[in-house]
Write a protein that holds these residues in place. Structure first.
Motif, PDB file in Angstrom:
ATOM      1  N   PRO A  96      45.399  44.236   3.899  1.00  9.29           N
ATOM      2  CA  PRO A  96      46.356  43.118   3.802  1.00  9.29           C
ATOM      3  C   PRO A  96      46.578  42.398   5.130  1.00  9.29           C
ATOM      4  O   PRO A  96      46.957  41.219   5.132  1.00  9.29           O
ATOM      5  CB  PRO A  96      47.644  43.795   3.309  1.00  9.29           C
ATOM      6  N   ALA A  97      46.318  43.068   6.250  1.00  4.28           N
ATOM      7  CA  ALA A  97      46.484  42.381   7.547  1.00  4.28           C
ATOM      8  C   ALA A  97      45.487  41.233   7.663  1.00  4.28           C
ATOM      9  O   ALA A  97      45.806  40.165   8.197  1.00  4.28           O
ATOM     10  CB  ALA A  97      46.282  43.379   8.696  1.00  4.28           C
ATOM     11  N   ASP A  98      44.266  41.425   7.143  1.00  5.21           N
ATOM     12  CA  ASP A  98      43.257  40.357   7.197  1.00  5.21           C
ATOM     13  C   ASP A  98      43.666  39.175   6.313  1.00  5.21           C
ATOM     14  O   ASP A  98      43.415  38.018   6.646  1.00  5.21           O
ATOM     15  CB  ASP A  98      41.886  40.878   6.724  1.00  5.21           C
ATOM     16  N   VAL A  99      44.308  39.486   5.193  1.00  2.00           N
ATOM     17  CA  VAL A  99      44.768  38.428   4.273  1.00  2.00           C
ATOM     18  C   VAL A  99      45.849  37.586   4.962  1.00  2.00           C
ATOM     19  O   VAL A  99      45.859  36.354   4.878  1.00  2.00           O
ATOM     20  CB  VAL A  99      45.304  39.053   2.962  1.00  2.00           C
ATOM     21  N   ALA A 100      46.725  38.276   5.687  1.00  3.95           N
ATOM     22  CA  ALA A 100      47.833  37.569   6.367  1.00  3.95           C
ATOM     23  C   ALA A 100      47.299  36.621   7.436  1.00  3.95           C
ATOM     24  O   ALA A 100      47.811  35.507   7.609  1.00  3.95           O
ATOM     25  CB  ALA A 100      48.785  38.596   6.987  1.00  3.95           C
ATOM     26  N   ILE A 101      46.245  37.022   8.135  1.00  4.99           N
ATOM     27  CA  ILE A 101      45.701  36.162   9.208  1.00  4.99           C
ATOM     28  C   ILE A 101      45.165  34.848   8.615  1.00  4.99           C
ATOM     29  O   ILE A 101      45.400  33.769   9.152  1.00  4.99           O
ATOM     30  CB  ILE A 101      44.580  36.904   9.985  1.00  4.99           C
ATOM     31  N   LEU A 102      44.479  34.947   7.492  1.00  2.35           N
ATOM     32  CA  LEU A 102      43.936  33.725   6.892  1.00  2.35           C
ATOM     33  C   LEU A 102      45.049  32.807   6.388  1.00  2.35           C
ATOM     34  O   LEU A 102      44.957  31.584   6.483  1.00  2.35           O
ATOM     35  CB  LEU A 102      42.963  34.083   5.756  1.00  2.35           C
ATOM     36  N   ARG A 103      46.118  33.416   5.848  1.00  2.00           N
ATOM     37  CA  ARG A 103      47.268  32.614   5.377  1.00  2.00           C
ATOM     38  C   ARG A 103      47.852  31.810   6.543  1.00  2.00           C
ATOM     39  O   ARG A 103      48.139  30.621   6.428  1.00  2.00           O
ATOM     40  CB  ARG A 103      48.322  33.561   4.791  1.00  2.00           C
ATOM     41  N   TRP A 104      47.970  32.460   7.670  1.00  4.32           N
ATOM     42  CA  TRP A 104      48.480  31.814   8.886  1.00  4.32           C
ATOM     43  C   TRP A 104      47.522  30.681   9.320  1.00  4.32           C
ATOM     44  O   TRP A 104      47.958  29.567   9.637  1.00  4.32           O
ATOM     45  CB  TRP A 104      48.606  32.895   9.957  1.00  4.32           C
ATOM     46  N   GLY A 105      46.232  30.950   9.286  1.00  3.03           N
ATOM     47  CA  GLY A 105      45.239  29.944   9.680  1.00  3.03           C
ATOM     48  C   GLY A 105      45.312  28.715   8.795  1.00  3.03           C
ATOM     49  O   GLY A 105      45.232  27.574   9.277  1.00  3.03           O
ATOM     50  N   TYR A 106      45.481  28.941   7.487  1.00 12.24           N
ATOM     51  CA  TYR A 106      45.581  27.811   6.547  1.00 12.24           C
ATOM     52  C   TYR A 106      46.778  26.925   6.906  1.00 12.24           C
ATOM     53  O   TYR A 106      46.664  25.698   6.997  1.00 12.24           O
ATOM     54  CB  TYR A 106      45.735  28.336   5.113  1.00 12.24           C
ATOM     55  N   LYS A 107      47.926  27.561   7.119  1.00  6.65           N
ATOM     56  CA  LYS A 107      49.149  26.787   7.370  1.00  6.65           C
ATOM     57  C   LYS A 107      49.058  26.013   8.682  1.00  6.65           C
ATOM     58  O   LYS A 107      49.442  24.840   8.756  1.00  6.65           O
ATOM     59  CB  LYS A 107      50.365  27.726   7.394  1.00  6.65           C
ATOM     60  N   ARG A 108      48.531  26.668   9.734  1.00  7.57           N
ATOM     61  CA  ARG A 108      48.415  25.987  11.044  1.00  7.57           C
ATOM     62  C   ARG A 108      47.494  24.770  10.926  1.00  7.57           C
ATOM     63  O   ARG A 108      47.802  23.686  11.399  1.00  7.57           O
ATOM     64  CB  ARG A 108      47.843  26.944  12.104  1.00  7.57           C
ATOM     65  N   GLY A 109      46.348  24.978  10.294  1.00  9.14           N
ATOM     66  CA  GLY A 109      45.372  23.892  10.165  1.00  9.14           C
ATOM     67  C   GLY A 109      45.938  22.740   9.356  1.00  9.14           C
ATOM     68  O   GLY A 109      45.737  21.565   9.679  1.00  9.14           O
ATOM     69  N   ARG A 110      46.668  23.058   8.298  1.00  3.21           N
ATOM     70  CA  ARG A 110      47.212  22.027   7.405  1.00  3.21           C
ATOM     71  C   ARG A 110      48.255  21.166   8.134  1.00  3.21           C
ATOM     72  O   ARG A 110      48.283  19.943   7.968  1.00  3.21           O
ATOM     73  CB  ARG A 110      47.840  22.717   6.192  1.00  3.21           C
ATOM     74  N   GLU A 111      49.092  21.823   8.942  1.00  6.04           N
ATOM     75  CA  GLU A 111      50.119  21.051   9.662  1.00  6.04           C
ATOM     76  C   GLU A 111      49.482  20.070  10.642  1.00  6.04           C
ATOM     77  O   GLU A 111      49.960  18.941  10.808  1.00  6.04           O
ATOM     78  CB  GLU A 111      51.091  21.992  10.414  1.00  6.04           C
ATOM     79  N   ILE A 112      48.406  20.504  11.295  1.00  2.00           N
ATOM     80  CA  ILE A 112      47.744  19.591  12.246  1.00  2.00           C
ATOM     81  C   ILE A 112      47.021  18.488  11.480  1.00  2.00           C
ATOM     82  O   ILE A 112      47.167  17.299  11.797  1.00  2.00           O
ATOM     83  CB  ILE A 112      46.779  20.376  13.168  1.00  2.00           C
TER      84      ILE A 112
END
Ligand SMILES: Cc1cc2nc3c(=O)[nH]c(=O)nc-3n(C[C@H](O)[C@H](O)[C@H](O)COP(=O)(O)OP(=O)(O)OC[C@H]3O[C@@H](n4cnc5c(N)ncnc54)[C@H](O)[C@@H]3O)c2cc1C
Length: 619
Positions: free
Chosen positions: A468-484
């Motif tokens: 689940p730690a790997d899943v959380a990292i991708l979720r974070w990446g999606y949100k950061r990229g989307r905001e930019i």
């Protein structure tokens, strides 16, 4: 020419015995073979490569065409066992299959591993493999063509050329401009930085600024060799090494086959051919190929060899284990008409390529001298983001990242094309935000299913998103990229098929962006995601996550008791005259795209091999 007559011609020019045989002619092999051939042109060297030559072929040398996965013959593919963590999907991982291997087909993104990555290799029992030994080799191998290059970091006389590519896209400029204003927790720089985390930075490329061509190891180490060094270097293409031949545990050659040697059921039609090596066999077939050759040669765990009905020569349970990669996702956005996008170009659409051809041919510049990736950030979470990443990642953070301050958690890239699996609307311009976890917990394996056939599928499990730690990292990446992305001037909405299906009852649907005529204000608050939204993001990633094509680790350089396959001099345990030199020897993952590490492993392997052969390494 039929395969039989081609084989006859090649066999005639082949010697019966060589000093050194390379099984595989990919990224690392080209470095090692070229350096040895230059150091002692009297040495008889043979490279046996599964794929074809690449010399001056437009699909390889013209950067804008990179990652054209429809060029199936230049790739080998490995399909994983279906996984519940991926919604029952199987993942297809590609590697290069041609002279130059991955370096001849890759995305040409230039970056380096963190110094602590190599120091960690040294700490697991590999003297001479720390950053103080390896970073000078990264300098040796490169010619950094960016004017601002710092000589303590970069090299200026090596074969591999690094540049900004043929132009700076407005997509990259906007990514950096938005980041500077929006993300006040991190810094934005205008000159590329390699060793710092949390810097939005220009991202350079393995492209020669003078020619606009790809900087791969086939062209820059082999095809350009002087005639004297080439004299005794023979290359046999379109052949796969089946196994290593031994006399009393001493490697004395290899057997190899052509595809036609097997019938449609994969059974042997013709016996493999053999060629002898008097001094050394070097496996350089990459993270899938090298362990497979070892297993077919009887080197591996009793259990896996028995499954493929191979008699065991050496008990080495680490063979094929410790598979590492970086998990990649990419989210696509529609882009304005005036944006510099590589839509069409990278798919090899000749009509789309035409407008850029003259500039590339005459000056080596423009979008054909580009890979679409010219800005990025290696990120670590802020304290607030760490909370959002949740308890599973927080545990990993404490155990792994806190003490290793130079290790990034994720890479977020701005790409001037749609790198996602969702199709672009016809005629549209697009950009995307690829992101990957750099030290995922996912560790897998790859093992043979056939004793004789090097084309047989492998039993391969990459382990993506099982933690689940790997899943959380991708979720974070999606949100950061989307905001930019939604703040960039070129932004014209989202391509819904490439985004999560958010529950319609929440306020955070993709329509926030996809209906928008242009970007939102920089100061607009971040999207607030509910638990259901987060689940939608995770489900989307399980359905779409893919390889970063950074496979490594399956013949790890570690002590034998710790599951190692080779010692620090790259010798395979339990036998003589057999080394492995490619990314399969990497004991622990690196927090970066992996071409640079393959180049470093090549330079280091050359020093070791030359010493063993009694060849001077002085230039
Ligand atoms: C599509 C793609 C995109 C990538 N993008 C980037 C990027 O942008 N930046 C970056 O830094 N890294 C990138 N990489 C990763 C990088 O290119 C690889 O990590 C690196 O090239 C691996 O080098 P290697 O020597 O270990 O193996 P390889 O270069 O894969 O070489 C192995 C060679 O062995 C041959 N072979 C296999 N089995 C046999 C056999 N039985 N007999 C004979 N020959 C055999 C193969 O055909 C291949 O040529 C990418 C890789 C790919 C595939």
């Amino acid at each position: 020419m039929s395969l039989d007559s081609e084989r006859a011609t090649l066999s005639m020019s082949l010697l019966e015995s060589y000093d050194v045989i390379f099984a595989g002619g990919g990224t690392t092999a080209c470095v090692v073979a070229s350096r040895i051939a230059q150091a002692d042109p009297s040495l008889k060297i043979l490279i046996i490569e599964a794929g074809s030559h690449t010399e001056d072929l437009i699909d390889h040398v013209q950067p804008g065409r990179c990652l054209n996965l429809s060029l199936a013959h230049t790739f080998s593919h490995f399909d994983s066992i279906p996984s519940d963590a991926l919604g029952g999907r199987s993942i297809r991982v590609l590697t290069g299959c041609c002279l130059g291997g991955g370096s001849a087909v890759n995305g040409m993104m230039y970056t380096r591993a963190s110094a602590s990555d190599y120091d960690d290799w040294e700490k697991v029992g590999n003297p001479g493999w720390g950053s103080k030994d390896l970073i000078p080799l990264a300098r040796k191998v490169e010619t950094y063509q960016v004017a601002s290059g710092d000589p303590s970091v970069h090299g200026f006389n090596g074969p591999i050329k690094i540049s900004r590519g043929g132009q700076v896209t407005n997509i990259a400029r906007e990514f950096l401009e938005v980041a500077a204003q929006y993300d006040r927790d991190r810094k934005t720089v205008t000159q590329s930085t390699l060793d710092a985390q949390d810097f939005y930075t220009p991202w350079h490329m393995y492209i020669d600024a003078h020619t606009g061509k790809r900087s791969d190891t086939a062209h820059h180490f082999i095809y350009n060799l002087n005639p004297e060094a080439k004299r005794n270097l023979h290359i046999l293409t379109n052949r796969r090494v089946v196994k290593v031949l031994f006399e009393n545990n001493r490697a004395v050659g290899v057997s190899y086959a052509v595809h036609d040697d097997f019938n449609v059921l994969g059974e042997t039609k013709n016996p493999p051919q053999t060629v002898h090596a008097s001094r050394l066999v070097i496996l350089s077939s990459g993270a899938f190929g090298s362990p497979a050759i070892l297993e077919r040669s009887g080197i591996g765990s009793a259990e896996h060899l028995a499954q493929a009905q191979v008699d065991q020569l050496v008990d080495l349970p680490g063979v094929g284990e410790n598979y590492n990669d970086h998990n990649l996702c990419a989210t696509p956005y529609l882009s304005s008409e005036d944006s510099d996008c590589l839509d069409g170009i990278f798919g090899g659409d000749e009509e789309a390529i035409k407008p850029y051809l003259a500039e590339w041919t005459e000056k080596g510049t423009g979008l054909l001298a580009h890979n679409s990736f010219d800005a990025a950030i290696k990120m670590r979470p802020t304290p607030k983001e760490l909370e959002e990443l949740g308890p599973f990642f927080k545990k990993v953070w404490q155990e792994f990242y806190v003490e290793a301050s130079d290790k990034p958690v994720a890479l977020l890239i701005s790409s001037a094309r749609n790198l996602s699996t969702a199709p672009s609307p016809p005629g549209s311009k697009t950009f995307s935000m690829p992101f990957c976890s750099l030290y995922p917990r996912a560790i897998g394996y790859t093992h043979i299913t056939s004793r004789t056939n090097p084309w047989a599928p492998l039993r391969f499990k990459p382990g993506y998103l099982e933690d689940p730690a790997d899943v959380a990292i991708l979720r974070w990446g999606y949100k950061r990229g989307r905001e930019i992305a939604r703040r960039m001037r070129s932004f014209r909405g989202e391509i819904p098929a490439g985004h999560p299906k958010f529950p319609s009852s929440t306020t955070t649907t993709s329509s926030v962006a996809s209906s928008a005529p242009g970007p939102i204000d920089i100061d607009t608050p971040d999207i607030v995601y509910s638990a259901e939204d987060d689940k939608a993001i995770d489900d989307h990633h399980r359905a779409t996550v893919s390889t970063s094509w950074h496979s490594l680790g399956t013949c790890a350089m570690k002590s034998r008791v710790a599951g190692g396959v080779v010692d620090p001099r790259l010798n395979v345990y339990g036998v003589e005259n057999l080394k492995v030199a490619d990314l399969s020897i990497v004991p622990l993952n690196v927090g970066a795209n992996t071409y640079n590490t393959a180049l470093i492993v090549g330079e280091k392997a050359f020093l070791i091999v030359a010493e063993d052969l009694g060849v001077s390494t002085k230039e």
